[in-house]
Scaffold this active site. Structure first.
Site, PDB file in Angstrom:
ATOM      1  N   GLU A  46       0.683  -1.237  -0.039  1.00  0.00           N
ATOM      2  CA  GLU A  46      -0.056  -0.046   0.051  1.00  0.00           C
ATOM      3  C   GLU A  46       0.716   1.170  -0.141  1.00  0.00           C
ATOM      4  O   GLU A  46       1.892   1.143   0.738  1.00  0.00           O
ATOM      5  CB  GLU A  46      -0.843   0.130   1.264  1.00  0.00           C
ATOM      6  CG  GLU A  46      -1.528   1.217   1.552  1.00  0.00           C
ATOM      7  CD  GLU A  46      -2.248   1.143   2.974  1.00  0.00           C
ATOM      8  OE1 GLU A  46      -1.578   0.771   3.861  1.00  0.00           O
ATOM      9  OE2 GLU A  46      -3.339   1.936   3.051  1.00  0.00           O
ATOM     10  N   ASN A 106      -6.912   6.411  -1.700  1.00  0.00           N
ATOM     11  CA  ASN A 106      -5.954   5.379  -1.448  1.00  0.00           C
ATOM     12  C   ASN A 106      -6.164   4.415  -2.370  1.00  0.00           C
ATOM     13  O   ASN A 106      -7.011   3.558  -2.311  1.00  0.00           O
ATOM     14  CB  ASN A 106      -5.703   4.987  -0.020  1.00  0.00           C
ATOM     15  CG  ASN A 106      -4.779   4.109   0.446  1.00  0.00           C
ATOM     16  OD1 ASN A 106      -4.050   3.536  -0.616  1.00  0.00           O
ATOM     17  ND2 ASN A 106      -4.541   3.973   1.629  1.00  0.00           N
ATOM     18  N   LYS A 123      -9.327   2.152  -1.870  1.00  0.00           N
ATOM     19  CA  LYS A 123      -9.447   1.522  -0.440  1.00  0.00           C
ATOM     20  C   LYS A 123     -10.939   1.926   0.000  1.00  0.00           C
ATOM     21  O   LYS A 123     -11.336   3.046   0.007  1.00  0.00           O
ATOM     22  CB  LYS A 123      -8.607   2.021   0.227  1.00  0.00           C
ATOM     23  CG  LYS A 123      -8.601   1.321   1.725  1.00  0.00           C
ATOM     24  CD  LYS A 123      -7.307   1.813   2.427  1.00  0.00           C
ATOM     25  CE  LYS A 123      -7.227   1.322   3.796  1.00  0.00           C
ATOM     26  NZ  LYS A 123      -5.812   1.817   4.539  1.00  0.00           N
ATOM     27  N   GLU A 142      -6.004   8.696   7.802  1.00  0.00           N
ATOM     28  CA  GLU A 142      -6.406   8.394   6.438  1.00  0.00           C
ATOM     29  C   GLU A 142      -7.825   9.003   6.142  1.00  0.00           C
ATOM     30  O   GLU A 142      -8.157   9.341   5.189  1.00  0.00           O
ATOM     31  CB  GLU A 142      -6.546   6.697   6.436  1.00  0.00           C
ATOM     32  CG  GLU A 142      -5.236   6.209   6.186  1.00  0.00           C
ATOM     33  CD  GLU A 142      -5.288   4.564   5.822  1.00  0.00           C
ATOM     34  OE1 GLU A 142      -6.019   4.471   4.587  1.00  0.00           O
ATOM     35  OE2 GLU A 142      -5.017   3.725   6.435  1.00  0.00           O
ATOM     36  N   CYS A 168      -4.746  -3.041   2.875  1.00  0.00           N
ATOM     37  CA  CYS A 168      -4.573  -3.011   4.249  1.00  0.00           C
ATOM     38  C   CYS A 168      -5.713  -3.184   5.218  1.00  0.00           C
ATOM     39  O   CYS A 168      -6.179  -4.236   5.515  1.00  0.00           O
ATOM     40  CB  CYS A 168      -3.934  -1.510   4.685  1.00  0.00           C
ATOM     41  SG  CYS A 168      -3.281  -1.461   6.199  1.00  0.00           S
ATOM     42  N   ASN A 193       0.341  -1.146   5.537  1.00  0.00           N
ATOM     43  CA  ASN A 193       1.143  -0.388   6.288  1.00  0.00           C
ATOM     44  C   ASN A 193       0.573  -0.498   7.635  1.00  0.00           C
ATOM     45  O   ASN A 193      -0.501   0.341   8.018  1.00  0.00           O
ATOM     46  CB  ASN A 193       1.245   1.132   5.915  1.00  0.00           C
ATOM     47  CG  ASN A 193       1.930   1.383   4.680  1.00  0.00           C
ATOM     48  OD1 ASN A 193       3.152   2.003   4.893  1.00  0.00           O
ATOM     49  ND2 ASN A 193       1.400   1.338   3.458  1.00  0.00           N
TER      50      ASN A 193
HETATM   51  N1  CDV Z   1      -2.985   1.360   6.504  1.00  0.00           N
HETATM   52  C1  CDV Z   1      -3.879   0.794   7.490  1.00  0.00           C
HETATM   53  O1  CDV Z   1      -4.946   0.681   6.933  1.00  0.00           O
HETATM   54  N2  CDV Z   1      -3.498   0.603   8.483  1.00  0.00           N
HETATM   55  C2  CDV Z   1      -4.350  -0.160   9.497  1.00  0.00           C
HETATM   56  C3  CDV Z   1      -4.125   0.319  10.861  1.00  0.00           C
HETATM   57  C4  CDV Z   1      -5.009   1.394  11.545  1.00  0.00           C
HETATM   58  C5  CDV Z   1      -3.783  -0.542  12.041  1.00  0.00           C
HETATM   59  C6  CDV Z   1      -4.479  -1.564   9.412  1.00  0.00           C
HETATM   60  O2  CDV Z   1      -5.555  -2.134   9.530  1.00  0.00           O
HETATM   61  O3  CDV Z   1      -3.459  -2.320   9.535  1.00  0.00           O
END
Ligand code: CDV
Length: 310
Positions: A46, A106, A123, A142, A168, A193
């Site tokens: 990501e 995103n 996203k 975000e 993510c 991430n």
């Molecule tokens: N980049 C993300 O979406 N990170 C989230 C954070 C909030 C933990 C995740 O679900 O991994």
């Protein structure tokens, strides 16, 4: 057999000061390594081109626009597309998208072996918050910098199979996989991430975070009889630590390849898309076994509705 030699290409930390050109050079090195292992397809994380910038608060939102791509490929990313085409390798990676209409997403893309973008995903499940939150150990903005994706969870006929993407936090939601599962998805690719500590629960440490990550991608794979390729951006970004956990999960829900550590690294696995058939035709044969007459709440309500008090 329909074997796709799939490379999960983890990126180590990207600092705030690192240029797109420097990151793309690292991505090309990983691509060359994947090519030396005969990969057909490479998956990056990501927001692969920059540091995980939603941790930085800009009072003036427009000041964050320099993290976004206005065109894809652009000047900095063109060498990546050219190398992929020269190597006849398909790819997927995430980036911050600023559309000509001024909308911020995103985003991740699927790029075919000829270097053409054939799929775009934005996203849907944006975690975090809109305003600076002094209670948190770190910010996760975000919801300030992106709007929720407007494209749903499509799938694409790609490399002789059916492919989908998510990003993510989407991986933690069973709906993500099921919507793609209902379109016959055979491989879901995603980048992440994930900070290695919970900003609102200090005692929740790395081991638990990795457990929740693996639990999510393994159950998504098993319950929809699909491959899942989950790729981290990891390591210490300007004092903020992101966990690793890059892995490839088979349609039985088992991790068949994993990257140890938090540096730039590649792992390649021969993913046979026909291995999805057994699960799709037996225990998760949706047509025979799903009972949608009992699933109305899934789309009719968002939050929890408790039963009436006694
Ligand atoms: N980049 C993300 O979406 N990170 C989230 C954070 C909030 C933990 C995740 O679900 O991994």
């Amino acid at each position: 057999m329909r074997v796709i030699r799939t490379a999960a290409a983890q990126l180590g930390a990207i600092q705030r000061a690192d240029s797109r050109q420097a990151v793309v050079a690292r991505m090309i090195r990983l691509m060359d390594e994947a090519a030396s292992q005969d990969a057909d397809f490479i998956v990056y994380p990501e927001l692969a081109l920059t540091t995980f910038f939603p941790r930085w608060h800009h009072e003036n939102r427009a000041e964050a626009d320099h993290w976004f791509e206005r065109e894809m490929p652009g000047e900095a990313t063109r060498p990546l597309f050219e190398r992929a085409k020269a190597l006849n390798m398909a790819m997927s990676f995430g980036f911050a998208e600023l559309t000509p209409e001024g909308r911020h997403f995103n985003t991740s893309i699927l790029v075919d072996r000829a270097g053409a973008i054939v799929g775009t995903y934005r996203k849907v499940h944006l975690p975090g918050h809109v305003e600076f939150d002094p209670e948190r150990t770190h910010q996760h903005l975000e919801k300030r910098y992106f709007e929720p994706g407007d494209l749903g969870f499509p799938v694409w006929r790609f490399l002789g199979g059916i492919f989908g993407m998510c990003i993510c936090n989407d991986r933690r939601w069973p709906e993500t996989y099921r919507v793609m599962g209902l379109q016959g998805v055979e491989m879901v690719v995603l980048g992440f991430n994930t900070p290695s500590v919970n900003s609102q629960k200090g005692e929740e440490k790395l081991g638990k975070r990795l457990f929740h990550h693996r639990l999510s991608v393994q159950s998504g794979a098993y319950q929809n009889a699909t491959w899942v390729v989950a790729v981290a951006k990891a390591g210490d970004e300007d004092g903020h630590h992101l966990m690793g956990g890059t892995c490839i999960v088979d349609p039985d829900g088992e991790i068949v390849a994993e990257i140890e550590g938090e540096a730039d690294a590649v792992v390649v696995h021969p993913c046979d898309l026909d291995a999805t058939r057994f699960g799709k035709e037996t225990i998760f044969d949706f047509k025979r076994h799903r009972r949608v007459e009992h699933y109305g709440r899934i789309t009719a309500q968002v939050g929890t509705e408790l039963p009436l008090a006694e």
